[in-house]
Write a protein that holds these residues in place. Structure first.
Motif, PDB file in Angstrom:
ATOM      1  N   PHE A  24      -1.325  11.634  17.016  1.00  0.00           N
ATOM      2  CA  PHE A  24      -0.270  12.042  16.093  1.00  0.00           C
ATOM      3  C   PHE A  24       0.361  13.378  16.478  1.00  0.00           C
ATOM      4  CE2 PHE A  24       0.804  14.612  12.312  1.00  0.00           C
ATOM      5  CZ  PHE A  24       1.911  13.897  11.884  1.00  0.00           C
ATOM      6  N   ALA A  25      -0.487  14.372  16.807  1.00  0.00           N
ATOM      7  CA  ALA A  25       0.043  15.720  17.046  1.00  0.00           C
ATOM      8  C   ALA A  25       0.983  15.742  18.250  1.00  0.00           C
ATOM      9  CB  ALA A  25      -1.103  16.712  17.235  1.00  0.00           C
ATOM     10  N   THR A  26       0.568  15.116  19.350  1.00  0.00           N
ATOM     11  CA  THR A  26       1.418  15.116  20.549  1.00  0.00           C
ATOM     12  C   THR A  26       2.654  14.261  20.325  1.00  0.00           C
ATOM     13  OG1 THR A  26      -0.665  15.204  21.782  1.00  0.00           O
ATOM     14  CG2 THR A  26       1.345  14.933  23.059  1.00  0.00           C
ATOM     15  N   ALA A  27       2.456  13.097  19.678  1.00  0.00           N
ATOM     16  CA  ALA A  27       3.594  12.218  19.410  1.00  0.00           C
ATOM     17  C   ALA A  27       4.652  12.951  18.583  1.00  0.00           C
ATOM     18  CB  ALA A  27       3.118  10.961  18.679  1.00  0.00           C
ATOM     19  N   GLU A  28       4.185  13.735  17.622  1.00  0.00           N
ATOM     20  CA  GLU A  28       5.122  14.446  16.745  1.00  0.00           C
ATOM     21  C   GLU A  28       5.901  15.494  17.543  1.00  0.00           C
ATOM     22  OE1 GLU A  28       6.986  16.681  13.759  1.00  0.00           O
ATOM     23  OE2 GLU A  28       5.472  17.517  15.102  1.00  0.00           O
ATOM     24  N   ASP A  29       5.197  16.183  18.465  1.00  0.00           N
ATOM     25  CA  ASP A  29       5.897  17.132  19.337  1.00  0.00           C
ATOM     26  C   ASP A  29       6.920  16.414  20.209  1.00  0.00           C
ATOM     27  OD1 ASP A  29       4.773  19.517  18.554  1.00  0.00           O
ATOM     28  OD2 ASP A  29       3.078  19.366  19.941  1.00  0.00           O
ATOM     29  N   ALA A  30       6.543  15.236  20.702  1.00  0.00           N
ATOM     30  CA  ALA A  30       7.429  14.486  21.595  1.00  0.00           C
ATOM     31  C   ALA A  30       8.683  14.040  20.857  1.00  0.00           C
ATOM     32  CB  ALA A  30       6.670  13.277  22.170  1.00  0.00           C
ATOM     33  N   VAL A  31       8.516  13.599  19.606  1.00  0.00           N
ATOM     34  CA  VAL A  31       9.669  13.157  18.827  1.00  0.00           C
ATOM     35  C   VAL A  31      10.581  14.349  18.527  1.00  0.00           C
ATOM     36  CG1 VAL A  31      10.417  12.171  16.623  1.00  0.00           C
ATOM     37  CG2 VAL A  31       8.501  11.151  17.859  1.00  0.00           C
ATOM     38  N   GLN A  32       9.981  15.505  18.249  1.00  0.00           N
ATOM     39  CA  GLN A  32      10.775  16.707  17.993  1.00  0.00           C
ATOM     40  C   GLN A  32      11.597  17.064  19.242  1.00  0.00           C
ATOM     41  OE1 GLN A  32      11.734  20.465  15.818  1.00  0.00           O
ATOM     42  NE2 GLN A  32      11.053  18.469  15.183  1.00  0.00           N
ATOM     43  N   GLU A  33      10.954  16.935  20.397  1.00  0.00           N
ATOM     44  CA  GLU A  33      11.625  17.193  21.676  1.00  0.00           C
ATOM     45  C   GLU A  33      12.829  16.253  21.841  1.00  0.00           C
ATOM     46  OE1 GLU A  33      10.449  19.315  24.203  1.00  0.00           O
ATOM     47  OE2 GLU A  33      12.114  18.741  25.527  1.00  0.00           O
ATOM     48  N   ALA A  34      12.602  14.972  21.561  1.00  0.00           N
ATOM     49  CA  ALA A  34      13.677  13.979  21.681  1.00  0.00           C
ATOM     50  C   ALA A  34      14.788  14.266  20.677  1.00  0.00           C
ATOM     51  CB  ALA A  34      13.104  12.571  21.451  1.00  0.00           C
ATOM     52  N   LEU A  35      14.394  14.686  19.481  1.00  0.00           N
ATOM     53  CA  LEU A  35      15.368  15.003  18.427  1.00  0.00           C
ATOM     54  C   LEU A  35      16.274  16.150  18.871  1.00  0.00           C
ATOM     55  CD1 LEU A  35      16.302  14.872  15.376  1.00  0.00           C
ATOM     56  CD2 LEU A  35      14.521  16.552  14.931  1.00  0.00           C
ATOM     57  N   ILE A  36      15.666  17.191  19.446  1.00  0.00           N
ATOM     58  CA  ILE A  36      16.453  18.345  19.888  1.00  0.00           C
ATOM     59  C   ILE A  36      17.408  17.933  21.012  1.00  0.00           C
ATOM     60  CG2 ILE A  36      16.259  20.572  21.084  1.00  0.00           C
ATOM     61  CD1 ILE A  36      13.700  21.002  19.288  1.00  0.00           C
ATOM     62  N   TRP A  53      17.111   4.698  21.815  1.00  0.00           N
ATOM     63  CA  TRP A  53      17.247   5.903  22.649  1.00  0.00           C
ATOM     64  C   TRP A  53      16.193   6.932  22.273  1.00  0.00           C
ATOM     65  CZ3 TRP A  53      17.788  11.105  22.453  1.00  0.00           C
ATOM     66  CH2 TRP A  53      18.409  11.772  23.521  1.00  0.00           C
ATOM     67  N   LEU A  54      16.084   7.159  20.953  1.00  0.00           N
ATOM     68  CA  LEU A  54      15.162   8.191  20.475  1.00  0.00           C
ATOM     69  C   LEU A  54      13.718   7.830  20.822  1.00  0.00           C
ATOM     70  CD1 LEU A  54      15.576  10.878  18.845  1.00  0.00           C
ATOM     71  CD2 LEU A  54      14.671   9.643  16.873  1.00  0.00           C
ATOM     72  N   ILE A  55      13.376   6.557  20.644  1.00  0.00           N
ATOM     73  CA  ILE A  55      12.008   6.118  20.950  1.00  0.00           C
ATOM     74  C   ILE A  55      11.733   6.264  22.447  1.00  0.00           C
ATOM     75  CG2 ILE A  55      10.487   4.093  21.044  1.00  0.00           C
ATOM     76  CD1 ILE A  55      11.852   3.193  18.373  1.00  0.00           C
ATOM     77  N   THR A  56      12.700   5.849  23.273  1.00  0.00           N
ATOM     78  CA  THR A  56      12.509   5.916  24.729  1.00  0.00           C
ATOM     79  C   THR A  56      12.342   7.360  25.194  1.00  0.00           C
ATOM     80  OG1 THR A  56      13.869   3.936  24.975  1.00  0.00           O
ATOM     81  CG2 THR A  56      13.510   5.262  26.959  1.00  0.00           C
TER      82      THR A  56
END
Lengths: 391, 134
Positions: A24-36, A53-56
Motif C-alpha cells: 500500500f505505502a509504495t503504491a500510494e507514492d507511485a500513484v501520487q507520482e503519476a498524479l503529479i 494512463w494513470l494506472i500505467t
C-alpha cells in the motif's frame, strides 16, 4: 480534464496497484507520482483513456520504486514490468481504501491527510496549502500515517464511523488555499454513499449539503461572520437545500436514526424557514433532544440551550445554560446572546467582550468584539437619552 | 532582511488613543479590521509580506519537570504578564523600511476613527550567516 475529474481516478488506480500485489505505502507514492505527472502533462493534452494512463504510469513508477528498493536490499525484483492481467478494482476495494485511510490507529490529522491524498487524489502540496503547514511537514505526516497502517492491509473490515468522522473533520475545516475542502468532503461523502449503504452516511451527506447551501451568506465579503438571524436567505442555494432535504428524508424513512441525521434535521429546519422569525424552534428543540441520545456532548447541550431560549424564552434558555460548564469554548458567546435577549444589556456586553477574548479564531473574535461594541453603543445612547430627559 | 512586528494585549507602553475595542462605535471596529486586512494585502503586493497570525490572550506557562514526569503547567497568566496579541513577519530591504511599515501599522484607526498610536515591537530576525564574510 479538470482537477476533480482527475482526482476521481486516483483511488481506483491505487486499488488496482494494490490488487496486483503492490504494498500500500509504495503504491500510494507511485500513484501520487503519476498524479503529479498527469497534472503537468494533461494540461497540453488529455489522454483518450485517462484511467488507463494513470494506472500505467503509476505501475511504472511503482516498478521503479520497487526496483531501487530491491537494489538497496540486494534482493530479487519481485515484480515484472508487465502487469498481471485481469485485475481490476471493485467497489469493495474502494471502500476498504476509505477504511484504511481512516483507521482508528491514526490520529485525526493523520487520517485526514491520508484520506485526502489516497482517496481524494490531492497532492501533498495542495493538502499542505489547505491546512497552512509546510509541504515537508505534511509529507512527513502522510508517510508516518502510511507506516502506521502498513501492517493493516486492505483485507480487514473497517469502521465506517471513523470514516464519517474524518470526512466531517475535512468538511469543517475553513476555506483557504486553492482547494475547497468542504466541496472535497462532499465529493468524498457522496462517493462513500455509492459504496456502502448506511442511513447515517446519507445523513452526513445531507448535513454537509444543507450547510454548504448557506455558505456564501455566512460571511461578508471582508470575511466577517454573519449570524443566522441576519443572513440574506435569498443567497441560500435552493438546489443544494432541496437535494439535502430529499436525501435526509429518504434516510429518515429507513429507521436507523443517528447523530448525523439528527444534525441534518436541525439544519433542514433552519433551511426551511423563509425568515429567521419563521424558524420552527420547537421542532428544532425536539431534534436536539434526539441528538443528545446519540451524542451527549457539552457542545450539543450549549446549542440546545440556544434553541430552548428561542422556543421557550430567554429565561428558560438561561436555566438550561446554568447546567453547563462555564469553561466551555463559546459558553460566554451563548450566555451573552441569551442575557441580551433577556434584557440584561450590561451583563451581555461584558460577556461578549469575554467571548472575544476566548474566541478560537480571528473571525469569531472580531464578531464578538463587534457584538460588544454594538451593545455598548446602545448603552451609551440610552445614557445620553436619559441625560437629555433630565435636563 | 526579516523583521518581526509584535502587537501586545498588554505590556507595551500605553498608546495615545487608549480605549478598549469593545467601547468603540461598531463602525470603528469594522474600519480597524479593514485597515489591518488592507495593510497585509498591500505588503503582499509589494512582496514584503511573509506571514501574520493573531494569538489568543489565553495560555499557560509550561516547563520540563524531569524524566518520566509530565510537564508542569502554570496558568492562567498573571495580570501583570506582558501579553503578545499577534505578529507579522516582513521581509524588507532595510531597517528604515521596517520602521516605516511598523509606523504605518501603528496608525490603524481606533476610537473616534483616530489613529491608536499603538506601540509596536520591531525585532530583527537572526538570519543565516552570509557566504562572503571577509
Amino acid at each position: 480534464m479538470d482537477g476533480v475529474a482527475l482526482r476521481e481516478l486516483v483511488p481506483k488506480a491505487l486499488s488496482v496497484l494494490v490488487g496486483r500485489g503492490a504494498d500500500f505505502a509504495t503504491a500510494e507514492d507511485a500513484v501520487q507520482e503519476a498524479l503529479i505527472r498527469a497534472l503537468s502533462s494533461w494540461e497540453r493534452e488529455t489522454p483518450s483513456d485517462p484511467q488507463g494512463w494513470l494506472i500505467t504510469v503509476a505501475w511504472r513508477a511503482f516498478i521503479d520504486m520497487a526496483r531501487s528498493e530491491a537494489a538497496r536490499r540486494d534482493r530479487e525484483i519481485r515484480f515484472g514490468a508487465d502487469p498481471p492481467t485481469g485485475v481490476s478494482a471493485s467497489v469493495d476495494d474502494s471502500l476498504r481504501l476509505y477504511f484504511l485511510c481512516a483507521h482508528p490507529d491514526l490520529t485525526p490529522s493523520s487520517a485526514v491527510a491520508l484520506t485526502l491524498r489516497a482517496v481524494g487524489g490531492l497532492t501533498t502540496r495542495q493538502i499542505a496549502d489547505a491546512y497552512l503547514v509546510p509541504e515537508t511537514t505534511m509529507a512527513q505526516r502522510i508517510s508516518r500515517a502510511k507506516r502506521t497502517v502498513a501492517d493493516v492491509g486492505l483485507e480487514r473490515p473497517g469502521e465506517v464511523r471513523t470514516v464519517m468522522r474524518v470526512l466531517y473533520l475535512v468538511f469543517n475545516e475553513g476555506y483557504s488555499g486553492d482547494i475547497d475542502l468542504a466541496a472535497e468532503a462532499i465529493r468524498l461523502t457522496r462517493q462513500l454513499t455509492t459504496l456502502t449503504s448506511d442511513p447515517e452516511i446519507d445523513g452526513l451527506l445531507a448535513l454537509m449539503l444543507l450547510h454548504h447551501a448557506r455558505r456564501t451568506s455566512r460571511t461578508r465579503s471582508d470575511g466577517a461572520i454573519v449570524p443566522l438571524a441576519e443572513q440574506d436567505r435569498a443567497q441560500w442555494d435552493t438546489e443544494l437545500i432541496a437535494e439535502g432535504v430529499a436525501i435526509l428524508q429518504a434516510a429518515l424513512a429507513r429507521d436507523g436514526l443517528g447523530e448525523y441525521q439528527a444534525q441534518a434535521s436541525i439544519a433542514a429546519l433552519h433551511a426551511d424557514a423563509q425568515r429567521f422569525e419563521d424558524t420552527d424552534w420547537v421542532q428544532i428543540l425536539e431534534w436536539y433532544d434526539e441528538l443528545l441520545r446519540f451524542a451527549d456532548t457539552p457542545i450539543v447541550r450549549l446549542n440546545r440551550a440556544v434553541a430552548i431560549g428561542e422556543a421557550d424564552g430567554a429565561p428558560a434558555g438561561l436555566m438550561a445554560l446554568a447546567a453547563i460548564d462555564p469553561g466551555l469554548p463559546r459558553y460566554d458567546a451563548v450566555a451573552a446572546y441569551l442575557h441580551e435577549r433577556n434584557g440584561e444589556l450590561e451583563l451581555a456586553a461584558r460577556l461578549y467582550a469575554s467571548a472575544a477574548r476566548k474566541a478560537p479564531n480571528a473571525a469569531e473574535r472580531d464578531h464578538q468584539t463587534r457584538q460588544a461594541a454594538r451593545l455598548n453603543q446602545v448603552l451609551r445612547d440610552k445614557l445620553v437619552r436619559r441625560d437629555d430627559s433630565l435636563e | 532582511m526579516k523583521y518581526l512586528l509584535l502587537k501586545h494585549y498588554r505590556g507595551a507602553p500605553a498608546p495615545g488613543n487608549d480605549v478598549p475595542m469593545d467601547q468603540w462605535a461598531p463602525g470603528e471596529v469594522d474600519d480597524h479590521i479593514q485597515f489591518m486586512r488592507d495593510f497585509a494585502a498591500r505588503l503582499q503586493q509589494t512582496g514584503e509580506f511573509v506571514g501574520a497570525e493573531g494569538v489568543s490572550p489565553e495560555g499557560v506557562w509550561v516547563r520540563y519537570d524531569g524524566e518520566g514526569r509530565p510537564p508542569v503547567t502554570d496558568g492562567p497568566f498573571a495580570e501583570t504578564k506582558d501579553l503578545i496579541a499577534g505578529w507579522m513577519l516582513i521581509d524588507v530591504d532595510s531597517y528604515e523600511r521596517a520602521i516605516e511599515l511598523a509606523g504605518e501599522l501603528s496608525s490603524a484607526p481606533g476610537a473616534g476613527g483616530e489613529p491608536i498610536h499603538e506601540w509596536l515591537e520591531v525585532r530583527p530576525i537572526l538570519a543565516m550567516p552570509p557566504s562572503v564574510n571577509e
